[in-house]
Each structure stands twice: as C-alpha cells, then as structure tokens.
Design a protein around this motif. Structure first.
Motif, mmCIF file in Angstrom:
data_model
loop_
_atom_site.group_PDB
_atom_site.id
_atom_site.type_symbol
_atom_site.label_atom_id
_atom_site.label_comp_id
_atom_site.label_asym_id
_atom_site.label_seq_id
_atom_site.Cartn_x
_atom_site.Cartn_y
_atom_site.Cartn_z
ATOM 1 N N GLY A 53 11.378 15.908 28.946
ATOM 2 C CA GLY A 53 11.839 17.075 29.385
ATOM 3 C C GLY A 53 13.485 16.708 28.948
ATOM 4 N N LYS A 54 13.789 14.885 29.808
ATOM 5 C CA LYS A 54 15.387 14.560 29.143
ATOM 6 C C LYS A 54 15.339 14.032 28.253
ATOM 7 C CE LYS A 54 13.914 14.375 34.443
ATOM 8 N NZ LYS A 54 14.340 13.370 35.792
ATOM 9 N N ASN A 93 22.036 21.946 23.709
ATOM 10 C CA ASN A 93 23.207 20.810 25.082
ATOM 11 C C ASN A 93 22.286 18.977 25.490
ATOM 12 O OD1 ASN A 93 20.887 21.312 25.802
ATOM 13 N ND2 ASN A 93 21.482 22.882 27.427
ATOM 14 N N GLY A 94 21.402 19.482 24.266
ATOM 15 C CA GLY A 94 20.236 18.024 25.317
ATOM 16 C C GLY A 94 18.811 17.828 25.922
ATOM 17 N N VAL A 95 19.535 19.094 26.821
ATOM 18 C CA VAL A 95 18.179 18.719 27.776
ATOM 19 C C VAL A 95 17.460 19.851 27.490
ATOM 20 C CG1 VAL A 95 19.502 17.466 29.218
ATOM 21 C CG2 VAL A 95 19.465 20.167 29.465
ATOM 22 N N LEU A 96 16.633 20.528 28.011
ATOM 23 C CA LEU A 96 15.218 20.718 27.830
ATOM 24 C C LEU A 96 15.364 22.204 29.116
ATOM 25 C CD1 LEU A 96 12.437 22.901 27.502
ATOM 26 C CD2 LEU A 96 11.464 21.799 28.770
ATOM 27 N N GLY A 102 11.967 26.620 36.563
ATOM 28 C CA GLY A 102 11.145 25.828 36.049
ATOM 29 C C GLY A 102 10.400 25.682 34.652
ATOM 30 N N ILE A 103 10.778 27.298 34.372
ATOM 31 C CA ILE A 103 9.875 27.128 32.975
ATOM 32 C C ILE A 103 10.528 27.972 31.858
ATOM 33 C CG2 ILE A 103 8.722 29.327 31.589
ATOM 34 C CD1 ILE A 103 8.202 30.893 34.539
ATOM 35 N N PRO A 104 10.360 26.286 30.964
ATOM 36 C CA PRO A 104 10.835 26.394 29.518
ATOM 37 C C PRO A 104 11.309 27.650 28.601
ATOM 38 C CG PRO A 104 9.444 24.741 29.583
ATOM 39 C CD PRO A 104 8.918 26.283 30.907
#
Length: 143
Positions: A53-54, A93-96, A102-104
């Motif tokens: 995720g990162k 923004n480069g991240v999830l 914590g749900i996408p």
C-alpha cells in the motif's frame, strides 16, 4: 588474454539477458482517467509486508489511468516467484488513500485476484511465476 576476457564478458552479458524476462501487468476495471495506476511487484513476503500500500516493491511502475484497462510493462524481471498489487491512485498523491477504518478509498487489486480478510491479501495467495521470455498477468481492481 584480453581476447579471452572479452569473450567471457560477452557470454556473461548474453546469459544475463536470456534470464531476464518482461512482465506485462494488465489492470482491468479502471473507473476513470484520473490520476495514475501504481503497480508494485514483490519478490518476497517480507518486502510485501513492509511495503504493501506504500509502494516500494522490487519493481515499480506508474502508468497514466484510463477508463477500462491499462497495461504496465516491466522489463528485466528475473525468473522466479512474485506477487503484484495495483492501486488506482486517483488523486496522484503516491499512496493508497483509506478511510478512518483503513478501508481503501481508491481502487485496489492483486495478482491471482487475491483478496484479504480485514487487510491486504497474503503474499502466498498473490504468488505467480515468471519464466524466461514474456509473462502476462491480469489484476482486476475493486473500488
């Protein structure tokens, strides 16, 4: 002696190029042309757990988003077992992005359509093999 060294170097280069493969990752279900599709390919469970995720996969490629399907091509992948993830980073923004639980909030998917229970899928469920030559896998995004 210099000639023998040149021959050995040429053979080593030729052998290395034979063992490197191209990995094509087809990402389906992209809902918009906003942002980018981030594809990470991991060679180990430890690297996946540390970076899921990162970003930070052993191989990483970002491609512009387009509704429907996009294809990411990763050259020079050695033969072996890997797991792959794709994120539709709609705001680039480069991240999830996730909600407070914590749900996408953005599209996510994994190789073998692996799904996690209350978190990301396991590396073993995502695992696929890359051989010599070209390998193509498909990841379907869920929003």
């Amino acid at each position: 002696m210099l000639f023998r060294l040149a021959v050995v170097a040429t053979l080593l280069i030729a052998c290395r190029s034979v063992t490197a493969a191209e990995l094509r990752v087809i990402v389906n279900g992209v809902r918009s042309g906003d942002g980018q599709i981030m594809v990470d390919v991991y060679a180990s469970d430890a690297k996946y757990k540390a970076n899921a995720g990162k970003g930070g996969g052993d191989f990483r490629i970002d491609v512009p988003a387009r509704p429907g399907s996009v294809t990411a091509v990763i050259p020079n992948v050695r033969a072996g077992g890997f797991g792959a993830t794709a994120i539709h980073d709609e705001n680039a923004n480069g991240v999830l992005d996730t909600n407070f639980l914590g749900i996408p909030r953005e599209g996510v998917g994994a190789s073998n359509d692996a799904k996690g229970s209350f978190g990301p899928p396991s590396f073993s469920d995502m695992r696929f093999s890359v051989g010599d030559g070209a390998t193509t896998i498909t990841i379907n995004l869920d929003y």
